[in-house]
Design a protein around this motif. Structure first.
Motif, short mmCIF file in Angstrom:
data_model
loop_
_atom_site.label_atom_id
_atom_site.label_comp_id
_atom_site.label_asym_id
_atom_site.label_seq_id
_atom_site.Cartn_x
_atom_site.Cartn_y
_atom_site.Cartn_z
N SER A 134 0.82 -1.21 0.00
CA SER A 134 0.00 0.00 0.00
C SER A 134 0.86 1.26 0.00
O SER A 134 0.35 2.35 -0.30
CB SER A 134 -0.92 -0.01 1.21
OG SER A 134 -0.14 -0.06 2.38
N ALA A 135 2.14 1.13 0.34
CA ALA A 135 2.99 2.33 0.43
C ALA A 135 3.88 2.49 -0.79
O ALA A 135 4.74 3.37 -0.80
CB ALA A 135 3.85 2.25 1.70
N LYS A 136 3.66 1.70 -1.83
CA LYS A 136 4.63 1.67 -2.92
C LYS A 136 4.77 3.01 -3.64
O LYS A 136 5.83 3.33 -4.16
CB LYS A 136 4.31 0.55 -3.91
CG LYS A 136 3.01 0.70 -4.69
CD LYS A 136 2.88 -0.48 -5.66
CE LYS A 136 1.78 -0.31 -6.67
NZ LYS A 136 0.41 -0.24 -6.11
N ASP A 137 3.71 3.81 -3.64
CA ASP A 137 3.78 5.10 -4.32
C ASP A 137 3.97 6.28 -3.37
O ASP A 137 3.81 7.44 -3.75
CB ASP A 137 2.51 5.31 -5.16
CG ASP A 137 2.44 4.29 -6.30
OD1 ASP A 137 3.49 4.03 -6.91
OD2 ASP A 137 1.35 3.73 -6.55
N GLU A 138 4.32 5.97 -2.13
CA GLU A 138 4.60 7.03 -1.15
C GLU A 138 6.04 7.52 -1.32
O GLU A 138 6.93 6.74 -1.65
CB GLU A 138 4.45 6.49 0.28
CG GLU A 138 3.10 5.90 0.61
CD GLU A 138 2.10 6.95 1.03
OE1 GLU A 138 2.51 8.09 1.34
OE2 GLU A 138 0.89 6.62 1.03
#
Lengths: 307, 243
Positions: free
Chosen positions: B130-134
């Motif tokens: 879920s954090a891959k594009d953070e």
């Protein structure tokens, strides 16, 4: 008598809340530790207490001076050693010390007794530029400079980060001696083992204080059933123990793992049978007392569960 | 480690800066898949030695092989076969998690499909899908360190060098990080690690302790404690480095 009073301090940077309603009272002459990982809010708090940053909410007093209104007087009575080395790299050891003394309207001679034990160790290098000192020597010079105006309260922000175990031990021995001069010492550190050297500590994580106590008290309040376990294959031991029904937590701790159970009493026979079945050899159990790290980890877990 | 195969061989390593001897005749071997702790006081010469082993600095003299390549003549091959992570330099803060993986994968010369394969693998492993594009800058320190470690091993290096990887992280994250180190070693990657946490020295298969440019002790934690007649690595370290 109270030396530092922190009341309902909130500080945020944009959306990020660095300090979330912090209240602490620190006594005069106390060696007080803020213990927590990077990003917990320790540096923000120290900057507020030394008048370098203004909180969004709440107030703080140092020796009865308000950190916002009385900032000029605060700066005369506090010593501050920031986490990053902040002396003049292109001045010599001696020149740095002279500079700090003269800025505060004093002389090296006047307060030499305070720094003598520390300064004699770097005096042989007094002509050397501060930028060319080793890490341990820089730290001693920074501490000398923070002390030379005889502060009533000394703030040390992570003085031992990145410092080896021997120098860390020496540094804490110096702090204990300073306590004898009646200076209130407030220190922050990510090293849990240093907690035991403080009179009282505040455990801090994500801008919140989890506990304020003496280290002995924090340890005595630990309630989980705890035991140390080891076997020949520590990698698989951690993995396997995590799959056991009664497991609450499994953490590596030196040559053992620290195991806490969901049951009110740990059932060693069941654990041993389970591990044998998994093929572990040389399984050993040891009764242990929790240390500060055990307590901190349990408090983090409680905090997470309560959300 | 059924059969000891040396992945690092150091014979009589000397490194001088002018008249100052930073590494004074070091000799040691590191076995494949070993977790090797490289300890010493500040200024003892650890960083100098690590730079040489990573092919970033040439020794003054000595015979040194890393992943069977020579540190004088084959530094490019060494760099392709090792991973490196330190507390200070790890990831680019102003690009996303995925972009960091892609960037480093490109530097290591991995194919596009291999990079995507590795990204999927690590995001799942770290439970960070879920954090891959953070942006990296928005993540907690503990996550950054786990990502930095994954990036350092994404090209399946033979050896990974970790320079104080756990400084400043909370005690839970510090232990999760060591579980990742164990995992890497279990998968055949040699781990060469420095730390100031003496409990972490206990997690190593073998530990060397440098004092004033020399290696004054090298053995398993168990044997070192026996040799110095103390009950913890902290006390071994204090005994050695205080003399």
């Amino acid at each position: 008598m109270i030396s530092v009073q922190i009341s309902e301090i909130i500080k945020s940077y944009g959306k990020k809340i660095a300090l979330d309603n912090i209240s602490v009272s620190i006594n005069k002459g106390e060696l007080f530790g803020f213990i927590g990982p990077d990003g917990a809010g320790k540096t923000t708090l120290f900057r507020i207490l030394t008048s370098l940053l203004i909180p969004n909410h709440g107030f703080a007093k140092v020796e009865n001076l308000d950190v916002v209104k009385d900032y000029k007087n605060i700066r005369k009575i506090v010593g501050y050693m920031p986490g990053r080395f902040s002396l003049y790299q292109d001045l010599s050891v001696e020149e740095n010390l002279q500079f700090f003394a003269s800025v505060f309207g004093t002389t090296i001679e006047e307060n030499y007794h305070l720094i003598e034990d520390i300064y004699v160790q770097i005096e042989p290098f007094k002509k050397r530029l501060a930028g060319n000192l080793s890490g341990g020597m820089k730290q001693k010079l920074a501490l000398s400079c923070a002390l030379i105006h005889k502060p009533e309260v000394l703030f040390l922000d992570e003085p031992t980060t990145g410092v080896d175990a021997v120098s860390r031990k020496e540094f804490w021995e110096m702090l204990k001696k300073l306590k004898n001069f009646g200076i209130t010492i407030i220190v922050s550190t990510p090293y849990m083992d240093e907690a035991e050297l403080c009179d009282r500590i505040a455990l801090i994580q994500n801008g919140k204080i989890l506990s304020i106590q003496s280290p002995q008290k924090i340890i005595s309040e630990y309630k989980l059933p705890l035991i140390a376990i080891r076997s020949d294959d520590m990698y698989l031991l951690v993995k396997d123990l995590k799959n056991l029904d009664q497991t609450n937590s499994v953490f590596l701790f030196g040559e053992y793992v620290h195991f806490t159970s969901k049951l009110s009493k740990i059932n060693i026979e069941t654990i041993e049978a389970f591990l044998s079945l998994k093929g572990h050899t040389n399984i050993k159990f040891k009764n242990i007392k929790p240390d500060i790290e055990d307590c901190f980890m349990a408090l983090i877990e409680n905090d997470r569960m309560s959300k | 480690m059924d059969q000891a195969e040396n992945i690092i061989t150091v014979k009589n390593l000397v490194k001088k800066f002018g008249s100052f001897v930073a590494n004074d005749n070091l000799s040691f071997q590191v076995e494949k898949a070993e977790i090797f702790g490289f300890l010493g006081a500040n200024g003892a010469g650890k960083t100098t030695a690590i730079k040489i082993l990573c092919g970033l600095s040439a020794p003054t003299s000595g015979e040194i092989e890393v992943a069977s390549y020579d540190v004088y003549t084959q530094t490019d091959l060494i760099k392709q076969n090792i991973g490196y992570m330190s507390q200070k330099f790890s990831l680019y803060e102003d690009i996303t998690v995925k972009e960091n993986f892609r960037f480093y994968g490109g530097i290591y010369g991995l194919s596009k499909s291999r990079i995507n394969e590795r990204i999927t693998f690590f995001l799942k492993e770290l439970k960070l899908e879920s954090a891959k594009d953070e942006l990296i800058s928005s993540l907690p320190l503990g996550w950054k360190q786990k990502i930095a470690f994954s990036v350092a091993i994404m090209h399946d290096p033979k050896i990974v060098f970790l320079d104080e990887p756990t400084g400043g992280v909370d005690p839970v994250t510090r232990r999760q990080f060591w579980e990742m180190i164990y995992e890497a070693s279990h998968n055949g990657i040699t781990v060469f690690v420095t730390t100031h946490y003496m409990d972490e020295a206990e997690y190593c298969n073998r530990v060397s302790i440098m004092v004033d440019g020399r290696i004054d002790a090298l053995d398993t934690p168990e044997n070192l404690k026996k040799q110095f007649g103390v009950n913890s690595m902290n006390n071994v370290f204090l005994k050695l480095a205080r003399n």
